[in-house]
Design a protein around this motif. Structure first.
Motif, PDB file in Angstrom:
ATOM      1  N   UNK A  89      36.460 -19.947  69.990  1.00 50.55           N
ATOM      2  CA  UNK A  89      36.247 -19.483  68.605  1.00 50.55           C
ATOM      3  C   UNK A  89      36.511 -17.987  68.550  1.00 50.55           C
ATOM      4  N   UNK A  90      37.522 -17.569  67.807  1.00 54.10           N
ATOM      5  CA  UNK A  90      37.800 -16.131  67.748  1.00 54.10           C
ATOM      6  C   UNK A  90      36.798 -15.379  66.880  1.00 54.10           C
ATOM      7  N   UNK A  91      36.634 -14.105  67.201  1.00 55.95           N
ATOM      8  CA  UNK A  91      35.821 -13.228  66.354  1.00 55.95           C
ATOM      9  C   UNK A  91      36.684 -12.781  65.182  1.00 55.95           C
ATOM     10  N   UNK A  92      36.231 -13.076  63.960  1.00 54.48           N
ATOM     11  CA  UNK A  92      37.035 -12.746  62.776  1.00 54.48           C
ATOM     12  C   UNK A  92      36.423 -11.647  61.919  1.00 54.48           C
ATOM     13  N   UNK A  93      35.130 -11.438  62.073  1.00 55.97           N
ATOM     14  CA  UNK A  93      34.430 -10.585  61.105  1.00 55.97           C
ATOM     15  C   UNK A  93      34.093  -9.225  61.710  1.00 55.97           C
ATOM     16  N   UNK A  94      34.488  -8.201  60.985  1.00 56.01           N
ATOM     17  CA  UNK A  94      34.398  -6.823  61.473  1.00 56.01           C
ATOM     18  C   UNK A  94      33.188  -6.115  60.856  1.00 56.01           C
ATOM     19  N   UNK A  95      31.997  -6.623  61.165  1.00 54.28           N
ATOM     20  CA  UNK A  95      30.772  -6.047  60.596  1.00 54.28           C
ATOM     21  C   UNK A  95      29.918  -5.432  61.699  1.00 54.28           C
ATOM     22  N   UNK A  96      29.149  -4.423  61.328  1.00 54.13           N
ATOM     23  CA  UNK A  96      28.165  -3.881  62.256  1.00 54.13           C
ATOM     24  C   UNK A  96      27.165  -4.975  62.603  1.00 54.13           C
ATOM     25  N   UNK A  97      26.617  -5.067  63.810  1.00 52.64           N
ATOM     26  CA  UNK A  97      26.756  -4.076  64.873  1.00 52.64           C
ATOM     27  C   UNK A  97      27.996  -4.249  65.758  1.00 52.64           C
ATOM     28  N   UNK A  98      28.731  -5.390  65.618  1.00 52.50           N
ATOM     29  CA  UNK A  98      29.924  -5.550  66.461  1.00 52.50           C
ATOM     30  C   UNK A  98      31.073  -4.681  65.959  1.00 52.50           C
ATOM     31  N   UNK A  99      31.178  -4.525  64.635  1.00 48.11           N
ATOM     32  CA  UNK A  99      32.328  -3.846  64.054  1.00 48.11           C
ATOM     33  C   UNK A  99      31.931  -2.667  63.192  1.00 48.11           C
ATOM     34  N   UNK A 100      32.660  -2.462  62.067  1.00 46.74           N
ATOM     35  CA  UNK A 100      32.385  -1.229  61.340  1.00 46.74           C
ATOM     36  C   UNK A 100      31.927  -1.388  59.892  1.00 46.74           C
ATOM     37  N   UNK A 101      32.018  -2.569  59.303  1.00 39.20           N
ATOM     38  CA  UNK A 101      31.684  -2.684  57.875  1.00 39.20           C
ATOM     39  C   UNK A 101      30.272  -3.243  57.676  1.00 39.20           C
ATOM     40  N   UNK A 102      29.908  -3.344  56.384  1.00 43.22           N
ATOM     41  CA  UNK A 102      28.558  -3.794  56.015  1.00 43.22           C
ATOM     42  C   UNK A 102      28.634  -5.060  55.151  1.00 43.22           C
ATOM     43  N   UNK A 103      27.481  -5.702  54.953  1.00 40.22           N
ATOM     44  CA  UNK A 103      27.454  -6.980  54.239  1.00 40.22           C
ATOM     45  C   UNK A 103      28.035  -6.859  52.821  1.00 40.22           C
TER      46      UNK A 103
END
Ligand code: FES
Length: 580
Positions: free
Chosen positions: A316-330
């Motif tokens: 299963x690939x990681x698709x969502x670029x949200x904190x804490x893994x990534x940079x955006x917010x809900x």
């Protein structure tokens, strides 16, 4: 096909004159109590609704002034009521215990099962034909889903939605990933105490749960992925009018569910749980979600071993670029389509024929979802990483498993060997972590024990052991940290948690000594203490690990019946035996 238990409902209906509606077993009872129940509802002003023989819908509310994330749920309940009434039902709101993540000690997790029991018993004991579950803060959502799954009358989840972004000195921030980051900056001397206080004044600027892909957002996403919440529920901000529209629609939907007898264990199937696991990986969801999903599945009579989480992580690939893994917010996530957009991307690898509360298949639900190219939700052909967010490690340090959020870790530490620096428990860690005499260097591995389900007790979110001050000041931002605790879904770093068995029951983590070499290899899914098996056995035999056993009350019950993390930390006596 699972056998269903004989419930109190069935017993009641078997003796009822009108077996078609659950509430009639109470209200149409020919004895004095049937008469009194009607009198009581009339006294609340519901004579007309009673004469119209409306289905009764409970609104199970975790509102509390002790839980800031759920502070708007009374307002939201009013919108649910409008929906129920407009669809021909009689809504009756009832309060249940609330679990505020910041306030509860030793940890809100310790009370998740208690709330789940309260929900189950409140539903089963009352004349309800269906129930709307109002949750938000981390543990409230799994607790309500666990209780409703056990009760198994038509149920729909409505979460409170995430907070709006806050802005501080031009930077967009979300609780509490950015609180933790700035705490580290404070410890490193990069911001002042005054800065820290200024930040406190603006960091939470709306109702709702934490605005990153922490545990609350992940659990809301799980509800939507499982099909027990309406599309959009995951990400509509708490302060947005659309949240009330969704609440009203949920109130209407529960009436349909009652009319068509759609109950939780019809929706929560093995295939829908597999979809939910893929969603956790694709969104970079919280490590806590593993424990909660195992527990919810357990209530449906479905066993989810840790191996299935790991197997699905690899595909299963990681698709969502949200904190804490990534940079955006809900809030950003919502603007580009939220979870429906993720589901439509993942659809080729999901079980797309599972049905949701509306009676539609996943395929039918997401077929019209259009996703424009953006950096928040990547498409399946252009993932952020080929593997999912969470990995399950095994080895001599964690024979029954441990969890790491690999997407929130430092890539250079995912394959690492280091010397153990051991803390006996959380108190010991707090007392010594900033001691300038602490023998520690950046390559060392910090180990903390006695923080598990029994040892904590309650498996508190202590896993993010702070970087020792003397290293933080010299610019060290991450180290490998290992414990039998949990970690907040909003946290980041190379942090291994849920080491099982925990030290308090003699897991190998109880045998680690300062200076032992520990090896972590996430690509191989290995976590080992490089000490011979016989030596570990000898140390465990001699070690004085012990557990304080409370002698009364809920804590007595908890200490005797709590299961380990790989079993979802449910109580052993709440796992159903559907075969009997
Ligand atoms: Fe409630 Fe974060 S404190 S969700």
């Amino acid at each position: 096909m699972l056998n269903r238990p004989k419930s109190r409902l069935n017993n009641l209906l078997m003796t009822s004159h009108k077996p078609t509606r659950r509430s009639s077993a109470w209200l149409d009872s020919p004895d004095l109590y049937g008469w009194l129940r009607r009198a009581a509802l009339k006294s609340e002003g519901f004579s007309k609704q009673l004469s119209e023989n409306r289905p009764i819908i409970g609104i199970c509310n975790t509102w509390s002034e002790l839980t800031h994330c759920n502070i708007h749920l009374r307002d939201l309940a009013e919108s649910v009521k409008q929906g129920v009434e407009s669809a021909g039902g009689l809504p009756l709101e009832f309060p249940v215990m609330s679990l505020g993540e910041y306030n509860m000690v030793p940890t809100a997790m310790m009370y998740r099962n208690l709330l789940s029991m309260e929900v189950e018993e409140s539903i089963l004991a009352n004349p309800l034909d269906g129930v709307v579950l109002l949750a938000g803060c981390d543990k409230t959502t799994p607790a309500l889903l666990m209780g409703a799954t056990s009760a198994n009358i038509p149920a729909i989840l409505v979460t409170g939605g995430p907070q709006l972004k806050s802005v501080w000195r031009g930077e967009e921030l979300g609780t509490c990933t950015d609180c933790r980051r700035y705490q580290q900056e404070l410890r490193s001397g990069n911001i002042t105490n005054q800065d820290w206080e200024d930040l406190q004044n603006v960091i939470i600027n709306s109702p709702g749960h934490c605005g990153v892909m922490g545990t609350a957002s992940t659990m809301a996403a799980i509800g939507e992925a499982l099909g027990i919440a309406l599309p959009g529920n995951t990400s509509i901000p708490a302060a947005h009018p659309e949240r009330h529209t969704l609440a009203r629609k949920s109130g209407e939907t529960i009436i349909d569910m009652v009319n068509h007898n759609i109950y939780p264990r019809k929706i929560l199937t093995e295939n829908s749980f597999i979809n939910a696991i893929r969603v956790i990986h694709a969104i970079g969801g919280s490590t806590n979600a593993i424990v909660h999903l195992i527990a919810i599945a357990g209530r449906a009579g479905i066993n989810l071993p840790l191996s299935i989480f790991d197997k699905l992580s690899k595909t299963t690939p990681l698709l969502v670029n949200l904190k804490p893994s990534g940079k955006y917010l809900m809030e950003d996530f919502h603007k580009v389509g939220g979870l429906q957009a993720v589901l439509s991307q993942l659809n080729p690898i999901l079980n797309s024929n599972v049905e949701n509360i509306s009676g539609k298949t996943l395929d039918e639900t997401v077929s019209d979802v259009a996703v424009e190219k953006n950096d928040v939700i990547h498409n399946l052909n252009n993932p952020i990483s080929m593997e999912g967010g969470l990995a399950v490690l095994h080895g001599s340090l964690a024979p029954n498993g441990a969890i790491i959020k690999q997407t929130a870790a430092s890539p250079n530490l995912l394959n690492h060997q280091g010397r153990a620096v051991v803390f006996e428990n959380h108190e010991d860690m707090e007392n010594r972590i900033d001691d300038p005499r602490l023998d520690v260097c950046p390559k060392d591995i910090l180990v903390m024990r006695n923080s598990g389900p029994i040892g904590g007790p309650g498996m508190p979110e202590w896993g993010l052991i702070p970087i020792p001050k003397k290293l933080a000041k010299s610019g060290v931002k991450d180290m490998v940290r290992i414990s039998d605790a949990r970690i907040s879904g909003t946290a980041f770093g190379t942090v291994v948690v849920h080491v099982t068995p925990e030290s308090a029951i003699g897991g190998p983590i109880a045998a680690v000594q300062n200076g032992d070499l520990i090896s972590i290899d996430v690509s191989e899914r290995k976590l080992d203490i490089l000490v011979s098996h016989s030596e570990i056995k000898r140390r465990l035999k001699e070690s004085k690990y012990s557990v304080q056993t409370p002698n009364r009350g809920y804590q007595w019950l908890y200490s005797r019946h709590i299961l380990q993390a790989d079993k979802g930390c449910d109580f052993d006596f709440l796992i159903p035996d559907y075969e009997n």
